[in-house]
Design an enzyme around this catalytic site. Structure first.
Site, PDB file in Angstrom:
ATOM      1  CD  GLU A 125      66.451  27.254  11.587  1.00  0.00           C
ATOM      2  OE1 GLU A 125      67.165  27.736  12.478  1.00  0.00           O
ATOM      3  OE2 GLU A 125      65.217  27.162  11.692  1.00  0.00           O
TER       4      GLU A 125
ATOM      5  CE1 TYR B 116      66.740  24.664  16.057  1.00  0.00           C
ATOM      6  CE2 TYR B 116      68.333  25.908  14.775  1.00  0.00           C
ATOM      7  CZ  TYR B 116      67.052  25.742  15.260  1.00  0.00           C
ATOM      8  OH  TYR B 116      66.067  26.636  14.916  1.00  0.00           O
TER       9      TYR B 116
ATOM     10  CG  ASP C 109      66.655  26.829  19.358  1.00  0.00           C
ATOM     11  OD1 ASP C 109      65.885  26.393  20.245  1.00  0.00           O
ATOM     12  OD2 ASP C 109      66.374  27.822  18.656  1.00  0.00           O
TER      13      ASP C 109
END
Length: 351
Positions: free
Chosen positions: A34, A117, A135
């Site tokens: 991520e 997120y 997101d």
């Protein structure tokens, strides 16, 4: 709308991309992926992901990594504050949580570099916690699904979108649901172009599709204009080595290496020679060959680069600089992507 989750999950299981961090979704793997995927395409990030894990297979290894090696592993990905925060967080995780990420959304959110997120992605995908992971992909899907023209960049609107996302989340499949929404936005409900509505599992439910407004959504605050900054770059060579200069510990490209340069100015050859002399570099008799122009875009700044190439007699490196050969340039010193054009040129000169 109550049929969103079943249809979405069926589509996801049949169409999802096979990615290493999905096949082995341990907390560290999901976290690393991520962070790498912020501002970076999946195809570009995957080789970095594999190389990074091979070098630093767990959080304690990341926490103990030497800074220069860490930067070298990240070289070319850009936004180096991401990897510095990654290591800061790793050190905290080792100190407070025994080297393992906590299975707690708020505890994850408190770590450096982890926002709502990313905390939601780790908590739902790795730990199965029923939390949101919203997101840009998810905001786009829901703006179109509900034909909602409000600014998704407005914090209150984003909170309301997040609540709407959670209304449809099946608690037992939170991670799959969150990933399915991200995947739908990445593969079907596309940004910057026409969405592939015929392939969308939610196409018959989509209000923007029915209204013909999908291309105008989501609504965002227009970005601020980037500041144009002229930069004079100087490639100084000596006996098969190039002079590299370390940037300050804080600010843009903090702590990384670069050719000698001056920002906010376009210098003539004579002015450049005077500045090199002021650094303590003897460039008597050197021929200043113009470099090709290059441009690099940062988030808020755009560098317009020009400059010179020259060869100087053998001499010590000025303060804050080092002489680096081809092997060192490739293996030891991290030269940011802003200098990609000049690095290619250097590697041909340093053969």
């Amino acid at each position: 709308m109550e049929n969103i989750a079943p249809a979405l999950l069926d589509w996801f299981y049949a169409n999802r991309r096979i990615l290493p961090f999905r096949e082995d979704p341990t907390p560290y793997h999901v976290w690393l992926s991520e962070i790498m995927l912020q501002q970076t395409r999946v195809s570009a990030a995957l080789p970095y992901y594999e190389r990074f894990l091979a070098a630093l297979p767990d959080i304690p290894a990341l926490a103990g990594c030497e800074e220069e090696k860490l930067h070298k592993l990240w070289e070319g990905l850009g936004y180096y504050s991401r990897v510095r925060n990654l290591q800061k967080a790793a050190k905290i995780v080792c100190t407070q949580y025994g080297g393992q990420l906590p299975a707690d959304y708020n505890a994850l959110l408190a770590l450096p570099g982890i926002g709502e997120y990313t905390a939601g992605a780790i908590a739902s995908i790795s730990f199965g916690l029923p939390v949101p992971a919203v997101d840009g992909n998810v905001l786009r899907v829901f703006a179109r699904l509900y034909n909602d023209p409000r600014l998704v960049t407005d914090p209150q609107v984003k909170r309301e979108f997040t609540a709407r996302v959670m209304e449809h989340q099946p608690p037992a499949k939170a991670g799959d649901y969150n990933q399915a929404l991200m995947e739908l936005g990445a593969l079907v409900c596309l940004p910057n172009g026409a969405p592939l509505c015929e392939q969308c599992p939610l196409g018959t439910l989509c209000r923007a599709r029915a209204a013909g407004t999908a291309l105008s959504l989501p609504q965002k605050t227009p970005p601020k204009a980037r500041r144009i900054t002229p930069v004079t770059v100087v490639l100084v060579l000596n006996e098969g080595r190039v002079l590299l200069q370390q940037r300050p510990a804080k600010g843009l490209l903090a702590g990384l290496w670069q050719p000698v340069l001056w920002e906010d100015t376009t210098l003539t050859a004579a002015e450049t020679a005077a500045r090199l002399a002021a650094l303590g570099l003897d460039c008597t008799g050197a021929h200043f060959t113009p470099l090709p122009a290059a441009k690099h875009i940062f988030t808020h700044i755009e560098w317009h680069q020009s400059g010179y190439f020259l060869t100087v007699p053998e001499q010590p490196a000025p303060a804050g600089c080092v002489w680096a050969g081809k092997e060192q340039l490739e293996a030891a010193y991290t030269l940011p992507g802003a200098f990609k054009v000049y690095k290619k040129l250097l590697l041909t000169k340093l053969l």
